[in-house]
Design a protein around this motif. Structure first.
Motif, PDB file in Angstrom:
ATOM      1  N   THR A 172     103.033 -28.949  57.184  1.00 25.32           N
ATOM      2  CA  THR A 172     102.651 -29.706  58.374  1.00 25.32           C
ATOM      3  C   THR A 172     101.636 -28.933  59.215  1.00 25.32           C
ATOM      4  O   THR A 172     100.694 -29.516  59.752  1.00 25.32           O
ATOM      5  N   TYR A 173     101.815 -27.629  59.303  1.00 21.60           N
ATOM      6  CA  TYR A 173     100.799 -26.783  59.946  1.00 21.60           C
ATOM      7  C   TYR A 173      99.430 -26.984  59.284  1.00 21.60           C
ATOM      8  O   TYR A 173      98.404 -27.146  59.927  1.00 21.60           O
ATOM      9  N   MET A 174      99.435 -26.941  57.967  1.00 24.18           N
ATOM     10  CA  MET A 174      98.175 -27.056  57.220  1.00 24.18           C
ATOM     11  C   MET A 174      97.525 -28.406  57.470  1.00 24.18           C
ATOM     12  O   MET A 174      96.326 -28.503  57.735  1.00 24.18           O
ATOM     13  N   LEU A 175      98.344 -29.440  57.411  1.00 27.57           N
ATOM     14  CA  LEU A 175      97.820 -30.784  57.605  1.00 27.57           C
ATOM     15  C   LEU A 175      97.232 -30.946  59.012  1.00 27.57           C
ATOM     16  O   LEU A 175      96.161 -31.529  59.197  1.00 27.57           O
ATOM     17  N   ALA A 176      97.930 -30.394  59.996  1.00 30.14           N
ATOM     18  CA  ALA A 176      97.422 -30.460  61.377  1.00 30.14           C
ATOM     19  C   ALA A 176      96.061 -29.783  61.462  1.00 30.14           C
ATOM     20  O   ALA A 176      95.152 -30.260  62.140  1.00 30.14           O
ATOM     21  N   THR A 177      95.899 -28.680  60.742  1.00 27.37           N
ATOM     22  CA  THR A 177      94.607 -27.989  60.734  1.00 27.37           C
ATOM     23  C   THR A 177      93.527 -28.852  60.089  1.00 27.37           C
ATOM     24  O   THR A 177      92.402 -28.940  60.586  1.00 27.37           O
ATOM     25  N   LEU A 178      93.872 -29.508  58.981  1.00 22.80           N
ATOM     26  CA  LEU A 178      92.870 -30.335  58.288  1.00 22.80           C
ATOM     27  C   LEU A 178      92.369 -31.463  59.179  1.00 22.80           C
ATOM     28  O   LEU A 178      91.212 -31.858  59.116  1.00 22.80           O
ATOM     29  N   PHE A 179      93.265 -32.008  60.003  1.00 26.06           N
ATOM     30  CA  PHE A 179      92.885 -33.099  60.911  1.00 26.06           C
ATOM     31  C   PHE A 179      92.394 -32.581  62.257  1.00 26.06           C
ATOM     32  O   PHE A 179      91.995 -33.371  63.089  1.00 26.06           O
ATOM     33  N   THR A 190     104.695 -35.202  59.887  1.00 20.69           N
ATOM     34  CA  THR A 190     105.799 -35.260  58.929  1.00 20.69           C
ATOM     35  C   THR A 190     106.513 -36.603  59.034  1.00 20.69           C
ATOM     36  O   THR A 190     106.836 -37.250  58.033  1.00 20.69           O
ATOM     37  N   TYR A 191     106.752 -37.001  60.283  1.00 19.52           N
ATOM     38  CA  TYR A 191     107.448 -38.256  60.531  1.00 19.52           C
ATOM     39  C   TYR A 191     106.652 -39.434  59.959  1.00 19.52           C
ATOM     40  O   TYR A 191     107.182 -40.288  59.251  1.00 19.52           O
ATOM     41  N   TRP A 192     105.356 -39.456  60.230  1.00 22.37           N
ATOM     42  CA  TRP A 192     104.530 -40.565  59.733  1.00 22.37           C
ATOM     43  C   TRP A 192     104.426 -40.531  58.207  1.00 22.37           C
ATOM     44  O   TRP A 192     104.376 -41.574  57.557  1.00 22.37           O
ATOM     45  N   SER A 193     104.410 -39.349  57.657  1.00 20.46           N
ATOM     46  CA  SER A 193     104.373 -39.241  56.199  1.00 20.46           C
ATOM     47  C   SER A 193     105.631 -39.863  55.593  1.00 20.46           C
ATOM     48  O   SER A 193     105.569 -40.654  54.643  1.00 20.46           O
ATOM     49  N   ASP A 194     106.777 -39.528  56.171  1.00 18.57           N
ATOM     50  CA  ASP A 194     108.045 -40.078  55.652  1.00 18.57           C
ATOM     51  C   ASP A 194     108.117 -41.585  55.866  1.00 18.57           C
ATOM     52  O   ASP A 194     108.578 -42.328  55.007  1.00 18.57           O
ATOM     53  N   ILE A 195     107.673 -42.024  57.040  1.00 21.71           N
ATOM     54  CA  ILE A 195     107.713 -43.461  57.357  1.00 21.71           C
ATOM     55  C   ILE A 195     106.822 -44.243  56.383  1.00 21.71           C
ATOM     56  O   ILE A 195     107.184 -45.323  55.911  1.00 21.71           O
ATOM     57  N   SER A 196     105.661 -43.691  56.071  1.00 19.31           N
ATOM     58  CA  SER A 196     104.717 -44.484  55.277  1.00 19.31           C
ATOM     59  C   SER A 196     105.185 -44.649  53.840  1.00 19.31           C
ATOM     60  O   SER A 196     104.848 -45.634  53.191  1.00 19.31           O
ATOM     61  N   GLU A 208     113.339 -51.070  58.659  1.00 17.70           N
ATOM     62  CA  GLU A 208     112.839 -52.419  58.354  1.00 17.70           C
ATOM     63  C   GLU A 208     111.302 -52.387  58.334  1.00 17.70           C
ATOM     64  O   GLU A 208     110.695 -51.598  59.068  1.00 17.70           O
ATOM     65  N   PRO A 209     110.682 -53.277  57.512  1.00 18.24           N
ATOM     66  CA  PRO A 209     109.217 -53.276  57.427  1.00 18.24           C
ATOM     67  C   PRO A 209     108.525 -53.401  58.789  1.00 18.24           C
ATOM     68  O   PRO A 209     107.511 -52.721  59.032  1.00 18.24           O
ATOM     69  N   GLU A 210     109.095 -54.214  59.707  1.00 18.91           N
ATOM     70  CA  GLU A 210     108.444 -54.377  61.022  1.00 18.91           C
ATOM     71  C   GLU A 210     108.472 -53.057  61.793  1.00 18.91           C
ATOM     72  O   GLU A 210     107.520 -52.703  62.474  1.00 18.91           O
ATOM     73  N   VAL A 211     109.608 -52.355  61.679  1.00 20.62           N
ATOM     74  CA  VAL A 211     109.733 -51.069  62.380  1.00 20.62           C
ATOM     75  C   VAL A 211     108.739 -50.077  61.793  1.00 20.62           C
ATOM     76  O   VAL A 211     108.046 -49.354  62.512  1.00 20.62           O
ATOM     77  N   ARG A 212     108.652 -50.086  60.457  1.00 23.79           N
ATOM     78  CA  ARG A 212     107.723 -49.179  59.784  1.00 23.79           C
ATOM     79  C   ARG A 212     106.289 -49.436  60.256  1.00 23.79           C
ATOM     80  O   ARG A 212     105.562 -48.499  60.624  1.00 23.79           O
ATOM     81  N   LEU A 263      97.014 -42.102  53.336  1.00 23.38           N
ATOM     82  CA  LEU A 263      96.672 -41.420  52.085  1.00 23.38           C
ATOM     83  C   LEU A 263      96.548 -39.907  52.289  1.00 23.38           C
ATOM     84  O   LEU A 263      97.109 -39.105  51.551  1.00 23.38           O
ATOM     85  N   LEU A 264      95.791 -39.521  53.326  1.00 25.35           N
ATOM     86  CA  LEU A 264      95.533 -38.097  53.532  1.00 25.35           C
ATOM     87  C   LEU A 264      96.781 -37.372  54.025  1.00 25.35           C
ATOM     88  O   LEU A 264      97.027 -36.214  53.670  1.00 25.35           O
ATOM     89  N   ILE A 265      97.603 -38.070  54.802  1.00 23.98           N
ATOM     90  CA  ILE A 265      98.823 -37.443  55.324  1.00 23.98           C
ATOM     91  C   ILE A 265      99.847 -37.256  54.202  1.00 23.98           C
ATOM     92  O   ILE A 265     100.415 -36.177  54.033  1.00 23.98           O
ATOM     93  N   VAL A 266     100.062 -38.304  53.412  1.00 19.60           N
ATOM     94  CA  VAL A 266     101.022 -38.183  52.310  1.00 19.60           C
ATOM     95  C   VAL A 266     100.483 -37.211  51.257  1.00 19.60           C
ATOM     96  O   VAL A 266     101.192 -36.331  50.769  1.00 19.60           O
ATOM     97  N   GLY A 267      99.196 -37.358  50.932  1.00 25.00           N
ATOM     98  CA  GLY A 267      98.593 -36.510  49.903  1.00 25.00           C
ATOM     99  C   GLY A 267      98.625 -35.038  50.275  1.00 25.00           C
ATOM    100  O   GLY A 267      98.790 -34.179  49.423  1.00 25.00           O
ATOM    101  N   GLY A 268      98.491 -34.760  51.574  1.00 22.47           N
ATOM    102  CA  GLY A 268      98.427 -33.367  51.989  1.00 22.47           C
ATOM    103  C   GLY A 268      99.764 -32.811  52.425  1.00 22.47           C
ATOM    104  O   GLY A 268      99.859 -31.664  52.841  1.00 22.47           O
ATOM    105  N   ASN A 269     100.800 -33.600  52.356  1.00 24.43           N
ATOM    106  CA  ASN A 269     102.037 -33.204  53.004  1.00 24.43           C
ATOM    107  C   ASN A 269     103.213 -33.252  52.045  1.00 24.43           C
ATOM    108  O   ASN A 269     103.782 -32.246  51.662  1.00 24.43           O
TER     109      ASN A 269
END
Lengths: 428, 85
Positions: A172-179, A190-196, A208-212, A263-269
């Motif tokens: 997550t540190y690394m991903l924050a740096t990339l962005f 991390t949270y958004w990666s898991d949610i997606s 639920e899909p609406e919550v997601r 894509l970039l969050i899941v791919g990098g995380n």
């Protein structure tokens, strides 16, 4: 139960492996459905693949989950290579996971991994410089500094969760740096990666899909603020700035921006995170390999490739046939969907010697499918390898013994092959 | 024998050949010296696609797995991109 894809030789695990293999052997071929997430939770999907590779390597599989339905399971290394390298026949436009959504459903996110040339190539080129040599060089010291800091603050002689304290923290540190994302908010990534990657249809615990979608819209609005801050200043070397200035991405609509962020969050995380955990587990299960590593730390580089093969953090990618075609003697129909099971190809004995053994000094360790092949091959592969390499260098420098204290908890997904918990103890 | 295979067989660092010569990973990217570029041939269609993705594309970029060695290329000089050092 000991992880089944892992080589273990205790009498107890041998009995369990035999039982799991017998359960799979008793099923009719038509019942084999590797996309059933249960096989990933209990890590028995490897027996399904073993049988498919031998008896029906290009297999018509059926899922009871609406939206997945029928699909082809491609289980051998060479067949996967063939599908992955023919984007003109096997398209990514209908998505890279097996789930189909009704047309127009927002959940079908637009992202460049789910596009064909030429649009795929144009958008991917916008973010490619993120892994340019100059950037990798800059990050080298930063990754080492953070890795040292994270490892130095770990508890000693008490059990803690490796996933949370090491794998998630570092990726997550690394991903924050990339962005160039505010570091204090990094756990949002991390949270958004898991949610997606959460899917209610295959995981009852998922939102639920609406919550997601509501959460992903919050992600979009956070990142829209970052976009707006960067679009009117000179281009910089972070992913948001690259997307905001890239000729092929600067006019993206909000949903396409959202898709590419996912894509970039899941791919990098998710990916590197699970290789960080899977590597520790593999070494714990294979003490002779750990001994080899301690005796010869120059094996780290080949071990990193072996860990990535062993873990295969993304178990498959989906393609959709653009025309009637033939594969492995089977007639594939136009619009049929296919899962290239990288996890299975990485255990294919016709391509990889002794594939069911974790061997840190194997010949040609880099010849694995985990990054995919062809135009969609992982953008961040070098960066992932660098993070894992530094992690293991610093682990060896510090810790004599890291014990796995209990069974890992595996993610309920046939796409992300990962862990949500791994209790460990550093003894010193 | 391709240039990639010759390099990996002789453990030349920087040429990984992860895909085993299927023109599918771009880890054998090289720059062909100007004096040799004609003899080294032209890029194939799939090679063009893969080279589209590399961070340091130049006019003389080739994938070594798509360069077949023969007597004409005896003595050819190629350089590696920085990303493969």
């Amino acid at each position: 139960m000991k992880p089944a894809i892992t080589a273990v030789n205790t009498p107890e695990s041998t009995t369990q492996i035999a039982a799991a293999r017998a359960r799979v052997a008793a099923l009719d071929l038509s019942q084999l459905n590797p996309a059933d997430p249960q096989g990933f939770v209990d890590d028995t999907v490897g027996y399904v693949f073993e049988r498919l590779r031998h008896e029906d390597p290009v297999h018509r599989s059926h899922s009871p989950v609406p939206g997945i339905d029928s699909y082809w399971s491609i289980t051998r290394y060479q067949d996967i290579m063939q599908v992955d390298t023919r984007p003109d026949i096997y398209s990514s436009e209908s998505g890279i996971t097996l789930m189909d959504f009704p047309p127009g459903d927002d959940q079908q996110l637009k992202m460049f991994i789910a596009m064909d040339p030429p649009k795929h190539d144009e958008q991917r080129r916008a973010v490619n410089p993120i892994v340019a040599p100059a950037n990798l060089k800059n990050w080298h010291d930063l990754i080492r500094e953070r890795t040292c800091r994270v490892l130095d603050t770990l508890p000693r002689n008490e059990t803690f969760d490796w996933v949370d304290k090491v794998s998630i923290e570092l990726t997550t540190y690394m991903l924050a740096t990339l962005f160039d994302f505010p570091l204090d908010d990094r756990r949002l990534l991390t949270y958004w990666s898991d949610i997606s990657t959460a899917n209610k249809l295959t995981n009852p615990d998922a939102p639920e899909p609406e919550v997601r979608m509501a959460e992903l819209r919050k992600m979009l609005s956070y990142f829209t603020r970052l976009w707006n801050e960067r679009v009117n200043v000179a281009p910089r070397s972070d992913l948001v700035s690259m997307l905001a200035h890239g000729p092929a991405t600067r006019n993206m609509g909000p949903l396409e921006y959202m898709g590419n962020l996912v894509l970039l969050i899941v791919g990098g995380n998710d990916t590197t995170r699970n290789s960080m955990t899977g590597g520790l587990l593999a070494l714990d299960n294979n003490p002779q390999e750990m001994a080899k590593l301690r005796a010869n730390p120059t094996l780290i580089e080949s071990m990193v490739s072996e860990i990535i093969r062993w873990q295969t953090p993304l178990a498959y990618m989906r393609r959709t046939a653009l025309a009637d075609t033939e594969l492995g003697g089977k007639q594939i129909g136009k619009d049929d969907k296919l899962a290239m099971w990288y996890l299975s190809g990485n255990r294919d004995e016709s391509a990889i010697a002794e594939p069911d053994r974790f061997i840190i000094d194997r010949a040609k360790p880099r010849q694995h499918l985990s990054f995919g092949f062809g135009i969609h091959r992982c953008v961040g592969n070098r960066l992932a390898e660098l993070q894992l390499k530094i992690l293991w260098e610093e682990i060896l420098r510090r810790f004599e013994v890291i014990e796995v204290m209990g069974e890992p908890i595996r993610v309920r997904s046939s796409f992300v092959r990962g862990f949500s918990k791994l209790p460990v103890r550093i003894r010193c | 024998m391709t240039l990639m295979r010759a390099a990996t067989d002789n453990r030349v660092p920087g040429i990984d050949g992860d895909c085993g010569g299927n023109c599918a990973c771009a880890t054998c990217h090289v720059y062909v010296d100007a004096a040799w570029s004609d003899r080294a041939g032209v890029r194939t269609a799939s090679e063009r696609e893969m080279l589209n993705m590399v961070p340091e594309l130049k006019d003389n970029s080739r994938l070594a797995c798509q360069v077949t060695l023969d007597d004409n290329l005896n003595g050819m000089v190629v350089a590696l991109p920085e990303s493969q050092h």
